[in-house]
Design a protein around this motif. Structure first.
Motif, short mmCIF file in Angstrom:
data_model
loop_
_atom_site.label_atom_id
_atom_site.label_comp_id
_atom_site.label_asym_id
_atom_site.label_seq_id
_atom_site.Cartn_x
_atom_site.Cartn_y
_atom_site.Cartn_z
N GLN A 39 5.35 0.90 12.13
CA GLN A 39 5.04 -0.16 11.21
C GLN A 39 4.05 0.61 10.07
N LYS A 40 3.04 1.40 10.75
CA LYS A 40 2.22 2.30 9.89
C LYS A 40 2.94 3.35 9.04
N ALA A 97 -4.85 5.00 9.46
CA ALA A 97 -6.17 3.98 10.00
C ALA A 97 -6.24 3.05 9.16
N ASN A 98 -5.90 2.82 8.01
CA ASN A 98 -6.42 1.80 7.05
C ASN A 98 -5.26 0.81 6.86
N VAL A 99 -4.07 1.18 7.70
CA VAL A 99 -3.27 0.09 7.77
C VAL A 99 -3.34 -0.91 9.20
N THR A 109 -6.37 -1.35 3.64
CA THR A 109 -7.71 -1.08 2.64
C THR A 109 -7.59 0.50 2.32
N THR A 110 -7.98 0.72 0.91
CA THR A 110 -8.15 2.25 0.67
C THR A 110 -9.31 1.88 -0.25
N VAL A 154 -10.53 -1.15 -2.08
CA VAL A 154 -9.53 -2.33 -2.39
C VAL A 154 -8.70 -2.61 -1.30
N SER A 155 -8.23 -3.58 -1.28
CA SER A 155 -7.62 -4.07 0.04
C SER A 155 -6.55 -5.34 -0.42
N GLY A 156 -5.24 -5.27 0.63
CA GLY A 156 -4.13 -6.02 0.41
C GLY A 156 -3.88 -6.72 1.55
N LEU A 157 -3.36 -7.89 1.38
CA LEU A 157 -2.88 -8.74 2.79
C LEU A 157 -1.80 -9.35 2.61
#
Length: 135
Positions: free
Chosen positions: A68-69, A86-88, A108-109, A126-129
């Protein structure tokens, strides 16, 4: 000395006006460019998170967390965005936006801007969901 001469002398008025307005104008231009870049990164992260959540739900290509990552990193690289594994954060079979039984991915990055010192309103991350129903 006659001070009336200086009141009528308009040479240099344009340069003074430019010196007063240039910082405001340049600040607005930098705000637009960096704000647009931030929104582009946020949209990219949201799309990558959604695609990864969908892959988790419908494909055996994303049946482990490592896959997945890896899928998310590869998908983001296609958009020119470099991520750290690690941010995924994938979360299978969770509640997302009030709906149960969803696959959810949060990414997140860091948002590194060359004008952060000039424009303190810019975020540092900045993040995304992304969510997709578990099939």
């Amino acid at each position: 000395m006659n001070q009336g001469i200086f009141r009528r002398d308009r040479r240099g008025a344009t340069a003074i006006e430019f010196a007063l307005l240039a910082p405001v104008f340049l600040g607005m231009i930098f705000s637009l460019v960096e704000g647009g870049r931030m929104l582009w990164i946020k949209q990219t992260l949201a799309e990558v998170a959604f695609s990864t959540a969908r892959c988790m739900s419908v494909s055996v290509a994303c049946d482990t967390e490592a896959k997945q990552k890896g899928y998310a990193l590869t998908r983001a690289a296609g958009y020119g965005q470099t991520l750290i594994a690690a941010n995924v954060v994938p979360a299978p079979n969770t509640t997302c936006n009030g709906a149960a039984g969803m696959s959810q991915v949060t990414i997140t990055t860091a948002f590194n801007s060359p004008v952060t010192g000039l424009l303190p309103i810019l975020p540092s991350t900045v993040s995304g969901l992304g969510c997709f129903p578990k099939l």
